[in-house]
Enzyme design. Structure first.
Site, PDB file in Angstrom:
ATOM      1  N   GLY A 188     -15.449   3.032   4.028  1.00 25.37           N
ATOM      2  CA  GLY A 188     -14.167   3.697   3.814  1.00 25.37           C
ATOM      3  C   GLY A 188     -13.438   3.267   2.554  1.00 25.37           C
ATOM      4  O   GLY A 188     -12.233   3.465   2.434  1.00 25.37           O
ATOM      5  N   GLN A 189     -14.177   2.695   1.593  1.00 21.26           N
ATOM      6  CA  GLN A 189     -13.527   2.262   0.352  1.00 21.26           C
ATOM      7  C   GLN A 189     -13.261   3.466  -0.545  1.00 21.26           C
ATOM      8  O   GLN A 189     -14.169   4.248  -0.832  1.00 21.26           O
ATOM      9  CB  GLN A 189     -14.423   1.251  -0.390  1.00 21.26           C
ATOM     10  CG  GLN A 189     -13.773   0.691  -1.641  1.00 21.26           C
ATOM     11  CD  GLN A 189     -14.640  -0.357  -2.343  1.00 21.26           C
ATOM     12  OE1 GLN A 189     -15.801  -0.571  -1.968  1.00 21.26           O
ATOM     13  NE2 GLN A 189     -14.090  -0.985  -3.360  1.00 21.26           N
ATOM     14  N   ASP A 211       0.856  -1.187   0.000  1.00 20.00           N
ATOM     15  CA  ASP A 211       0.000   0.000   0.000  1.00 20.00           C
ATOM     16  C   ASP A 211       0.896   1.242   0.000  1.00 20.00           C
ATOM     17  O   ASP A 211       1.897   1.297   0.703  1.00 20.00           O
ATOM     18  CB  ASP A 211      -0.902  -0.019   1.245  1.00 20.00           C
ATOM     19  CG  ASP A 211      -2.033   0.973   1.162  1.00 20.00           C
ATOM     20  OD1 ASP A 211      -3.204   0.543   1.140  1.00 20.00           O
ATOM     21  OD2 ASP A 211      -1.752   2.194   1.140  1.00 20.00           O
ATOM     22  N   HIS A 264     -10.178  -5.158  -3.091  1.00 16.83           N
ATOM     23  CA  HIS A 264      -8.834  -5.349  -2.538  1.00 16.83           C
ATOM     24  C   HIS A 264      -8.933  -5.751  -1.080  1.00 16.83           C
ATOM     25  O   HIS A 264      -9.797  -5.280  -0.346  1.00 16.83           O
ATOM     26  CB  HIS A 264      -7.961  -4.107  -2.702  1.00 16.83           C
ATOM     27  CG  HIS A 264      -8.592  -2.838  -2.214  1.00 16.83           C
ATOM     28  ND1 HIS A 264      -9.545  -2.154  -2.938  1.00 16.83           N
ATOM     29  CD2 HIS A 264      -8.416  -2.130  -1.067  1.00 16.83           C
ATOM     30  CE1 HIS A 264      -9.911  -1.078  -2.271  1.00 16.83           C
ATOM     31  NE2 HIS A 264      -9.253  -1.041  -1.117  1.00 16.83           N
ATOM     32  N   HIS A 280      -6.837  -5.661   2.338  1.00 20.36           N
ATOM     33  CA  HIS A 280      -5.668  -5.114   3.047  1.00 20.36           C
ATOM     34  C   HIS A 280      -5.176  -6.206   3.992  1.00 20.36           C
ATOM     35  O   HIS A 280      -5.948  -6.702   4.831  1.00 20.36           O
ATOM     36  CB  HIS A 280      -6.056  -3.917   3.923  1.00 20.36           C
ATOM     37  CG  HIS A 280      -6.552  -2.705   3.199  1.00 20.36           C
ATOM     38  ND1 HIS A 280      -5.768  -1.596   2.976  1.00 20.36           N
ATOM     39  CD2 HIS A 280      -7.767  -2.414   2.667  1.00 20.36           C
ATOM     40  CE1 HIS A 280      -6.483  -0.665   2.355  1.00 20.36           C
ATOM     41  NE2 HIS A 280      -7.695  -1.139   2.158  1.00 20.36           N
TER      42      HIS A 280
HETATM   43  P1  DGP Z   1      -9.465   1.596   0.524  1.00 16.05           P
HETATM   44  O1  DGP Z   1      -9.600   2.832   1.353  1.00 16.05           O
HETATM   45  O2  DGP Z   1      -9.830   0.338   1.277  1.00 16.05           O
HETATM   46  O3  DGP Z   1     -10.167   1.725  -0.808  1.00 16.05           O
HETATM   47  O4  DGP Z   1      -7.902   1.457   0.242  1.00 16.05           O
HETATM   48  C1  DGP Z   1      -7.258   1.870  -0.899  1.00 16.05           C
HETATM   49  C2  DGP Z   1      -5.790   1.825  -0.581  1.00 16.05           C
HETATM   50  O5  DGP Z   1      -5.083   1.821  -1.793  1.00 16.05           O
HETATM   51  C3  DGP Z   1      -5.272   3.011   0.225  1.00 16.05           C
HETATM   52  O6  DGP Z   1      -4.729   2.523   1.452  1.00 16.05           O
HETATM   53  C4  DGP Z   1      -4.186   3.627  -0.630  1.00 16.05           C
HETATM   54  C5  DGP Z   1      -3.896   2.562  -1.641  1.00 16.05           C
HETATM   55  N1  DGP Z   1      -3.577   3.026  -2.966  1.00 16.05           N
HETATM   56  C6  DGP Z   1      -4.348   3.830  -3.749  1.00 16.05           C
HETATM   57  N2  DGP Z   1      -3.749   4.030  -4.931  1.00 16.05           N
HETATM   58  C7  DGP Z   1      -2.590   3.315  -4.898  1.00 16.05           C
HETATM   59  C8  DGP Z   1      -1.548   3.116  -5.843  1.00 16.05           C
HETATM   60  O7  DGP Z   1      -1.545   3.640  -6.963  1.00 16.05           O
HETATM   61  N3  DGP Z   1      -0.507   2.334  -5.450  1.00 16.05           N
HETATM   62  C9  DGP Z   1      -0.483   1.742  -4.219  1.00 16.05           C
HETATM   63  N4  DGP Z   1       0.589   0.976  -3.941  1.00 16.05           N
HETATM   64  N5  DGP Z   1      -1.447   1.897  -3.305  1.00 16.05           N
HETATM   65  C10 DGP Z   1      -2.494   2.679  -3.653  1.00 16.05           C
END
Ligand code: DGP
Length: 113
Positions: free
Chosen positions: A92-93, A30, A99, A101
């Site tokens: 909180g998506q 992340d 995905h 976590h």
């Molecule tokens: P959520 O809030 O559950 O939708 O989490 C989305 C997560 O994705 C957030 O923790 C940040 C991460 N994220 C968003 N864009 C990118 C990206 O381009 N690369 C990476 N590595 N993480 C990303």
């Protein structure tokens, strides 16, 4: 989905370092880590969220095969970890591609806030 950032990562249109990849799934760190180990596990196929998943084999593959393997790769299979699937606005998506976590490397608190 042509404008989905996680589809672009999974399709390698955006250069990312995968900590795991097979024919159906990729996992990568992340960009905004909330724990020493914070991995996003995504299907290569686009599903907007967990409510949209129609592929039971894929869901079982992620839960039964991929997550335990990634936990081992990260070395958190013995210590424990947290799995989070934020879903929808109140969940909180922020990225509308399913995905998981996987958070580990520290003690987690509850409630999560
Ligand atoms: P959520 O809030 O559950 O939708 O989490 C989305 C997560 O994705 C957030 O923790 C940040 C991460 N994220 C968003 N864009 C990118 C990206 O381009 N690369 C990476 N590595 N993480 C990303």
């Amino acid at each position: 989905m042509s404008d989905c950032i996680f589809c672009k990562i999974a399709n390698k249109e955006i250069n990312s370092q995968f900590i795991f990849e097979d024919d159906q799934v990729v996992a990568f760190r992340d960009m905004n880590p909330q724990a020493p180990q914070h991995i996003l596990i995504i299907p290569k196929k686009h599903f907007a969220n967990i409510l949209e998943v129609t592929d039971k084999e894929l869901a079982a593959h992620i839960l039964v095969d991929v997550i335990p393997e990634i936990a081992k790769i990260l070395g958190v299979d013995e210590t424990g970890f947290r799995l989070v699937v934020n879903t929808g606005k109140e969940g909180g998506q922020t990225v509308e591609h399913l995905h998981f976590h996987l958070l580990g490397g520290r003690s987690m608190q509850w409630p999560p806030g």
